[in-house]
Design an enzyme around this catalytic site. Structure first.
Site, PDB file in Angstrom:
ATOM      1  N   ASP A   1      -4.097  11.630  -7.803  1.00 29.65           N
ATOM      2  CA  ASP A   1      -4.143  10.347  -7.116  1.00 29.65           C
ATOM      3  C   ASP A   1      -3.404   9.304  -7.959  1.00 29.65           C
ATOM      4  O   ASP A   1      -3.604   9.251  -9.176  1.00 29.65           O
ATOM      5  CB  ASP A   1      -5.607   9.914  -6.958  1.00 29.65           C
ATOM      6  CG  ASP A   1      -5.968   9.605  -5.524  1.00 29.65           C
ATOM      7  OD1 ASP A   1      -5.339   8.683  -4.972  1.00 29.65           O
ATOM      8  OD2 ASP A   1      -6.863  10.260  -4.976  1.00 29.65           O
TER       9      ASP A   1
ATOM     10  N   GLU B   1      -1.106   7.491   1.424  1.00 25.67           N
ATOM     11  CA  GLU B   1      -2.252   7.187   2.271  1.00 25.67           C
ATOM     12  C   GLU B   1      -1.822   6.062   3.198  1.00 25.67           C
ATOM     13  O   GLU B   1      -1.448   4.987   2.739  1.00 25.67           O
ATOM     14  CB  GLU B   1      -3.434   6.725   1.429  1.00 25.67           C
ATOM     15  CG  GLU B   1      -4.604   6.336   2.318  1.00 25.67           C
ATOM     16  CD  GLU B   1      -5.729   5.633   1.586  1.00 25.67           C
ATOM     17  OE1 GLU B   1      -6.863   5.743   2.054  1.00 25.67           O
ATOM     18  OE2 GLU B   1      -5.468   4.976   0.567  1.00 25.67           O
TER      19      GLU B   1
ATOM     20  N   ASP C   1      -2.433   6.190  -3.271  1.00 28.52           N
ATOM     21  CA  ASP C   1      -3.578   5.491  -2.706  1.00 28.52           C
ATOM     22  C   ASP C   1      -3.205   4.123  -2.141  1.00 28.52           C
ATOM     23  O   ASP C   1      -2.534   3.336  -2.822  1.00 28.52           O
ATOM     24  CB  ASP C   1      -4.602   5.308  -3.835  1.00 28.52           C
ATOM     25  CG  ASP C   1      -5.871   4.656  -3.358  1.00 28.52           C
ATOM     26  OD1 ASP C   1      -6.624   5.304  -2.626  1.00 28.52           O
ATOM     27  OD2 ASP C   1      -6.106   3.481  -3.714  1.00 28.52           O
TER      28      ASP C   1
ATOM     29  N   HIS D   1     -12.549  12.348   1.199  1.00 22.91           N
ATOM     30  CA  HIS D   1     -13.632  11.664   0.475  1.00 22.91           C
ATOM     31  C   HIS D   1     -13.983  10.308   1.058  1.00 22.91           C
ATOM     32  O   HIS D   1     -14.945   9.684   0.625  1.00 22.91           O
ATOM     33  CB  HIS D   1     -13.214  11.504  -0.990  1.00 22.91           C
ATOM     34  CG  HIS D   1     -12.087  10.520  -1.124  1.00 22.91           C
ATOM     35  ND1 HIS D   1     -10.820  10.763  -0.633  1.00 22.91           N
ATOM     36  CD2 HIS D   1     -12.039   9.281  -1.650  1.00 22.91           C
ATOM     37  CE1 HIS D   1     -10.059   9.716  -0.851  1.00 22.91           C
ATOM     38  NE2 HIS D   1     -10.774   8.802  -1.475  1.00 22.91           N
ATOM     39  N   ASP D   2     -13.193   9.810   1.998  1.00 24.66           N
ATOM     40  CA  ASP D   2     -13.481   8.512   2.604  1.00 24.66           C
ATOM     41  C   ASP D   2     -14.220   8.654   3.920  1.00 24.66           C
ATOM     42  O   ASP D   2     -14.387   7.670   4.639  1.00 24.66           O
ATOM     43  CB  ASP D   2     -12.172   7.747   2.847  1.00 24.66           C
ATOM     44  CG  ASP D   2     -11.603   7.200   1.555  1.00 24.66           C
ATOM     45  OD1 ASP D   2     -12.396   6.887   0.646  1.00 24.66           O
ATOM     46  OD2 ASP D   2     -10.370   7.096   1.450  1.00 24.66           O
TER      47      ASP D   2
HETATM   48  C1  GLC Z   1      -8.264   4.428  -0.723  1.00 26.50           C
HETATM   49  C2  GLC Z   1      -9.166   5.523  -1.254  1.00 26.50           C
HETATM   50  C3  GLC Z   1     -10.567   5.014  -1.259  1.00 26.50           C
HETATM   51  C4  GLC Z   1     -10.638   3.799  -2.161  1.00 26.50           C
HETATM   52  C5  GLC Z   1      -9.635   2.740  -1.733  1.00 26.50           C
HETATM   53  C6  GLC Z   1      -9.456   1.702  -2.799  1.00 26.50           C
HETATM   54  O1  GLC Z   1      -8.537   4.125   0.583  1.00 26.50           O
HETATM   55  O2  GLC Z   1      -9.006   6.685  -0.519  1.00 26.50           O
HETATM   56  O3  GLC Z   1     -11.485   5.981  -1.676  1.00 26.50           O
HETATM   57  O4  GLC Z   1     -11.938   3.271  -2.130  1.00 26.50           O
HETATM   58  O5  GLC Z   1      -8.357   3.298  -1.525  1.00 26.50           O
HETATM   59  O6  GLC Z   1      -8.764   2.259  -3.884  1.00 26.50           O
END
Ligand code: GLC
Length: 580
Positions: free
Chosen positions: A133, A289, A235, A355-356
């Protein structure tokens, strides 16, 4: 409440990107050459590990790198090709590692750099690649850069972040996804200025306009790539560029904040620069992402001739699952639309969980005891037979389910706890909120991996950082190893099936019986090979009309042991045929 839902829903989303390798062309059965060249990251099954919850080796209740090392043979046995590891860098853990205080070090709870080196070596020895990540929309407020930046207006690091001096008046509103008040500006009396944080107050946004900051990021990327890692998942990347004049947005902008914040200029200049400085020098993959607001945005990110990224992941499919259910027709429309937009150019990622989000089987399948295994296998069949790179979340191979905490005290997720407080502050409907998070909170997907039926599911000998799902006595890896029909062994068959049938990776996708409200059916074809996939998304007997005669077809895989009827499908039945 709308905002609650927005914040919760944001997590019910996310996706990926990675980089390159061998090149040869592949043909469709209609004899048109697929423009997509062959690449390792297109053919890979990416398995995501949430390290905090995977395996604890030292009894502190938190998963760690040595724990992952202990499970490398298990990972190899899954038949996956690459692992995406959530952040393992030093962090005060306001957001479980997505708030980084040192990009070149390992979080103490997770181990040491030696552990990391051993993990990477162990993975590579087994032919598994590692994607890390990269969290550079923001850092932790405990990062040295931010400590310097906030110390004075003239500090050389001041411009590493976004500051608004208070004498100019209050800055124009910006929505924060994680803040208790949803306010992305935090006043800091030390220098009489506000700093920007799209996520929590402990996650100040980095200023990408500053070339020094960008060079720091490229150096960090090279530090890890030189160790031999195989790519980055970037991310929240669609948010890095900002209009730093901070114009006033129309009322209600926060309901559609990605439209205002996502893919702002000059994001593509930054990506081209990153490609030139970093990605062009390595044979690695990149996945972002977020894919912006349109296919055009997504193509601009990932089309090979643009030299930016390899893949992105969009949120619209994962967003449709709601406590009251979702429309299968809508799901089909979304996946079909994305497939056709990328059929000739660019590349897709395919996922239903990460994970989200809460657990795949609880949101898209049916976790009632009689349907859990069937529906989980059906969803896995879907992910492994679509065009695009599948991202598969740890624990889904066992059909792990939502834990559905009753008490707010059991939740650990910072934005959920903040939103709970926000709802209390505004006199919101707490009962409704609790129901919403039982279904959608990402903590549901973060409970410890269920290894066996021993104490704490074999995850830790200590007290787990988040409660173990009590169903570990029946749902666990050890039990499923022994059962040929388990979700786990079915997943292994699926990864093999994908490896043995390149048509599942690159082949043309054609949806059948489009308006069928229960069944998703499609063909995948390439080089004279044609596969038919039929998936019943419902718990009832469902009828499908594909117009294809399967009397001579070979069943390559099915989640029922006894053959059925190809037009009347049993609950959650999944069948993959090879047509003759
Ligand atoms: C992304 C990640 C998430 C995190 C957010 C802030 O959406 O997947 O888990 O909380 O970014 O970094």
């Amino acid at each position: 409440m709308k905002r609650t839902i927005l914040s919760v829903i944001y997590f019910l989303v996310i996706v990926a990107v990675i980089t390159s390798c061998n090149s040869s062309n592949t043909k469709n059965t209609d004899n048109s050459t697929v423009v997509n060249d062959r690449k390792w990251w297109k053919e890979a099954v990416v398995y995501q590990i949430y390290p905090r919850s995977f395996k604890d080796s030292d009894g502190d209740g938190v998963g760690d790198l040595k724990g992952i090392i202990a499970k490398l043979d298990y990972l190899k046995s899954l038949g996956i090709d690459a692992i995406w590891l959530n952040p393992i860098y030093s962090s005060p853990n306001d957001d479980n590692g997505y708030d980084i205080s040192d990009y070149r070090n390992i979080m103490k709870e997770f181990g040491t750099m030696e552990d990391f080196n051993a993990l990477l070596k162990g993975m590579h020895e087994r032919g598994i690649k590692l994607v890390m990540d990269l969290v550079v929309n923001h850092s932790s407020d405990e990062h040295e850069w931010f400590k310097q930046s906030r110390s004075s207006r003239t500090n050389p690091y001041r411009n590493y972040y976004h500051w608004w001096n208070a004498e100019k008046g209050t800055p124009s509103p910006r929505y924060s996804l994680f803040d208790i008040n949803h306010d992305a500006w935090k006043y800091d009396s030390l220098t009489n200025a506000y700093y920007l944080h799209y996520f929590s107050r402990k996650q100040p946004d980095l200023n990408w306009e500053n070339p020094k900051l960008r060079t720091e990021v490229y150096d960090i990327m090279k530090f890890w790539l030189d160790k031999g890692i195989d790519g980055f998942r970037m991310d929240a990347f669609q948010f890095v560029a900002k209009d730093t004049t901070f114009p006033i947005f129309p009322l209600g902008y926060e309901k559609d904040f990605i439209k205002y914040y996502g893919m702002v200029n000059p994001i593509h200049d930054y990506l081209k620069e990153m490609h030139k400085e970093v990605f062009s020098k390595y044979d690695v993959m990149s996945v972002a992402e977020g894919a912006g607001n349109s296919f055009e945005d997504a193509h601009n990110l990932v089309d090979a001739d643009r030299n930016e990224l390899n893949m992105a992941y969009a949120f619209d499919a994962v967003d449709i699952a709601k406590p009251e259910g979702y429309s299968v027709v809508k799901l089909k429309e979304i996946f079909t639309k994305w497939d056709s937009a990328f059929a000739q150019k660019g590349w897709l990622s395919v996922y239903l969980a990460n994970h989200d989000q809460a657990r795949m089987v609880s949101r898209f399948g049916n976790d009632a005891p009689e349907f859990r295994e069937l529906s989980s296998k059906m969803l896995s069949t879907f992910l492994m037979t679509m065009r695009g790179t599948p991202y598969y979340y740890n624990g889904d191979e066992l059909g792990m389910t939502n834990i559905r905490f009753e008490n707010i005290e059991d939740y650990k997720d910072m934005p959920t706890l903040n939103e709970y407080q926000h709802q209390k502050n505004i006199g919101g409907d707490i009962k409704h909120f609790m129901e919403t998070i039982k279904f959608g909170c990402r903590d549901n997907g973060r409970t410890p991996f269920q290894w066996d039926s021993s104490f704490n599911a074999g995850f830790t000998t200590g007290t787990p950082w988040i409660k173990v799902n009590p169903n570990y006595n029946t749902i666990n890896a050890a039990a499923q190893e022994k059962d040929n029909n388990s979700c786990l062994n079915y997943f292994r068959q699926l990864t093999r099936l994908r490896k043995e049938n390149l048509a599942l990776v690159y082949g043309k996708y054609t949806i059948l019986d489009k308006s069928n409200t229960d069944v998703y059916a499609y063909t995948r074809e390439m080089d004279g090979k044609k596969l038919l996939v039929i998936l019943n998304f419902k718990s009832t007997l469902s009828t499908v009309t594909t117009g294809i005669d399967v009397s001579k077809a070979k069943v390559l895989l099915s989640n029922y042991s006894v053959p059925g009827n190809n037009t009347k499908l049993r609950p959650y039945e999944a069948v993959v045929y090879e047509l003759q």
